[in-house]
Scaffold this motif. Sequence first.
Motif, PDB file in Angstrom:
ATOM      1  N   ALA A  79      -9.339  -1.267   7.126  1.00 33.22           N
ATOM      2  CA  ALA A  79      -8.882  -0.187   6.238  1.00 33.22           C
ATOM      3  C   ALA A  79      -9.631   1.081   6.601  1.00 33.22           C
ATOM      4  O   ALA A  79     -10.851   1.078   6.712  1.00 33.22           O
ATOM      5  CB  ALA A  79      -9.139  -0.554   4.782  1.00 33.22           C
ATOM      6  N   PRO A  94       1.078   0.285   3.204  1.00 34.93           N
ATOM      7  CA  PRO A  94       0.375  -0.953   2.874  1.00 34.93           C
ATOM      8  C   PRO A  94       1.292  -2.134   2.590  1.00 34.93           C
ATOM      9  O   PRO A  94       0.917  -3.278   2.843  1.00 34.93           O
ATOM     10  CB  PRO A  94      -0.425  -0.560   1.626  1.00 34.93           C
ATOM     11  N   LEU A 112      -9.034  -8.752   5.974  1.00 38.66           N
ATOM     12  CA  LEU A 112      -8.849  -7.349   5.625  1.00 38.66           C
ATOM     13  C   LEU A 112     -10.257  -6.783   5.491  1.00 38.66           C
ATOM     14  O   LEU A 112     -11.057  -7.292   4.705  1.00 38.66           O
ATOM     15  CB  LEU A 112      -8.082  -7.296   4.303  1.00 38.66           C
ATOM     16  N   PHE A 114     -13.200  -3.754   5.064  1.00 41.88           N
ATOM     17  CA  PHE A 114     -13.515  -2.469   4.434  1.00 41.88           C
ATOM     18  C   PHE A 114     -14.903  -2.024   4.865  1.00 41.88           C
ATOM     19  O   PHE A 114     -15.852  -2.806   4.829  1.00 41.88           O
ATOM     20  CB  PHE A 114     -13.478  -2.598   2.910  1.00 41.88           C
ATOM     21  N   GLN A 132      -4.942  -1.434  12.017  1.00 45.58           N
ATOM     22  CA  GLN A 132      -5.533  -0.593  10.990  1.00 45.58           C
ATOM     23  C   GLN A 132      -4.511  -0.345   9.892  1.00 45.58           C
ATOM     24  O   GLN A 132      -3.307  -0.394  10.130  1.00 45.58           O
ATOM     25  CB  GLN A 132      -5.904   0.773  11.572  1.00 45.58           C
ATOM     26  N   SER A 134      -3.946   2.441   6.406  1.00 39.82           N
ATOM     27  CA  SER A 134      -4.489   3.432   5.490  1.00 39.82           C
ATOM     28  C   SER A 134      -3.596   3.519   4.257  1.00 39.82           C
ATOM     29  O   SER A 134      -2.408   3.225   4.308  1.00 39.82           O
ATOM     30  CB  SER A 134      -4.665   4.797   6.152  1.00 39.82           C
ATOM     31  N   ILE A 135      -4.235   3.869   3.146  1.00 42.27           N
ATOM     32  CA  ILE A 135      -3.528   3.962   1.872  1.00 42.27           C
ATOM     33  C   ILE A 135      -3.015   5.390   1.733  1.00 42.27           C
ATOM     34  O   ILE A 135      -3.807   6.327   1.804  1.00 42.27           O
ATOM     35  CB  ILE A 135      -4.491   3.607   0.711  1.00 42.27           C
ATOM     36  N   ALA A 149      -9.897   0.771  -3.344  1.00 42.70           N
ATOM     37  CA  ALA A 149      -9.129   0.492  -2.126  1.00 42.70           C
ATOM     38  C   ALA A 149      -8.839  -1.009  -2.028  1.00 42.70           C
ATOM     39  O   ALA A 149      -7.717  -1.420  -1.699  1.00 42.70           O
ATOM     40  CB  ALA A 149      -9.894   0.976  -0.900  1.00 42.70           C
ATOM     41  N   LEU A 153      -4.920  -2.687  -2.022  1.00 41.96           N
ATOM     42  CA  LEU A 153      -4.409  -3.544  -0.941  1.00 41.96           C
ATOM     43  C   LEU A 153      -4.242  -4.985  -1.414  1.00 41.96           C
ATOM     44  O   LEU A 153      -3.287  -5.665  -1.011  1.00 41.96           O
ATOM     45  CB  LEU A 153      -5.301  -3.429   0.298  1.00 41.96           C
TER      46      LEU A 153
END
Lengths: 241, 241
Positions: A79, A94, A112, A114, A132, A134-135, A149, A153
């Motif tokens: 992430a 996502p 996943l 972080f 990768q 991204s939000i 975050a 996810l």
Amino acid sequence: MLTNIRIVLVHTFHPGNIGQAARAMKTMGLSELVLVNPRSFPHEEASRLAAGAKDIVERARVVDSLPEAVKDCVQVVGASARPRSLPLPHFDEPDRMAQALIQNAGLAPVALVFGRERSGLTNSEIRCCSHQVSIPANPDYGILNLAQAVQVLAYELFQARQKRADHEIPFRRPAQEPLPTQEQMKHFHEHLSQVVQKSGFLTQPHAQTERQLQAIFTRAQPSRKELSLLRGLLNALSRDT
Amino acid sequence: MLTNIRIVLVHTFHPGNIGQAARAMKTMGLSELVLVNPRSFPHEEASRLAAGAKDIVERARVVDSLPEAVKDCVQVVGASARPRSLPLPHFDEPDRMAQALIQNAGLAPVALVFGRERSGLTNSEIRCCSHQVSIPANPDYGILNLAQAVQVLAYELFQARQKRADHEIPFRRPAQEPLPTQEQMKHFHEHLSQVVQKSGFLTQPHAQTERQLQAIFTRAQPSRKELSLLRGLLNALSRDT
């Protein structure tokens, strides 16, 4: 299926964030937490903020490095707040990431990942990932708190799992070819480096070129069978030179 | 459009949660925060945990009651962990809720309401809402932290807004009939109660029956024009009795 999905927190600074992340995981049915070099753990703040997810904090596995955390995983999604220049496959949405991860988790472990609260993942950590994500967020202030975050996810994973369950036909899963683990990919890349150097293509170790080659094969996402084929080819090529 | 979307936090206990909720809002482009009777506000924990969203905390409006917070809103969605027995329209899928809220916010203010950390919204607060939403979660432990619930729903609003922007045809918005504000609905319900009692249908005030009647009209979601029509009808009926 969900025990195949691992949440990996790298160098977390505030133990409270570990607790809140554990709570976020549990609300979405996830239970496997791996901590890479947390600054301070175990810690009462982690347990307190986990609320009803103390069991996840207590069972969390602590390891020294990201490669150690993900070596048996077939997909590793990092992430990050913004896309890096690294040529990894990147999920902008996502929900698509979640669909892919849920599908692969049906066969083997996935992760996943972080990064640190302030600085995220380093480039060398991103290179341990296969993808990768991204939000999507406010371009003027897109910095989600770590646990938030994780929450977003994990929520997408929960949704993807429910949608998959809705569409699944019992007893008739299509046969799928498993992806290689990160460890198998690492051995392949080492093999590739040896062959490249032995070939005289690179007269000295050249990190940039090696990374570009690695990125090509990471993007290609070969199956285990295809990876065997490639390694057989490398063997054949290096016998010839 | 997003300044028409208000986040309302009811009786928040921990000021830190107000800060984290503000941060979650800002990451998703929301800025309008209304606090109903917070236990302790302003408070340094709220500002500290807001990180880059201190401006939202500083501009937050504090009011005494939920009706005061939402009186000018045309849609009020209450977040709750589990569906109540109250017959309000209920969104099981936050993305559908987000689409509806974004659509209505194009015309007039709307609100998304979050209750106390431990106990959520009371039944009387739920009755101030026009809809409910719940976040799909682990049936064994589905209790999201307040700021994390705000994060997930704000994220869905951000996504819905992006999808809508993709599909919007400039300069050709369809003409839409605005919904009544909560205050207009309240006046209608008061009018209805008077007429019902005057009619002799209820010989004494009967809260349960009044709530059932209210629920019918809340579910019907009349437009402002339709509400005028209904009020005209009530006037006509009460002149006859």
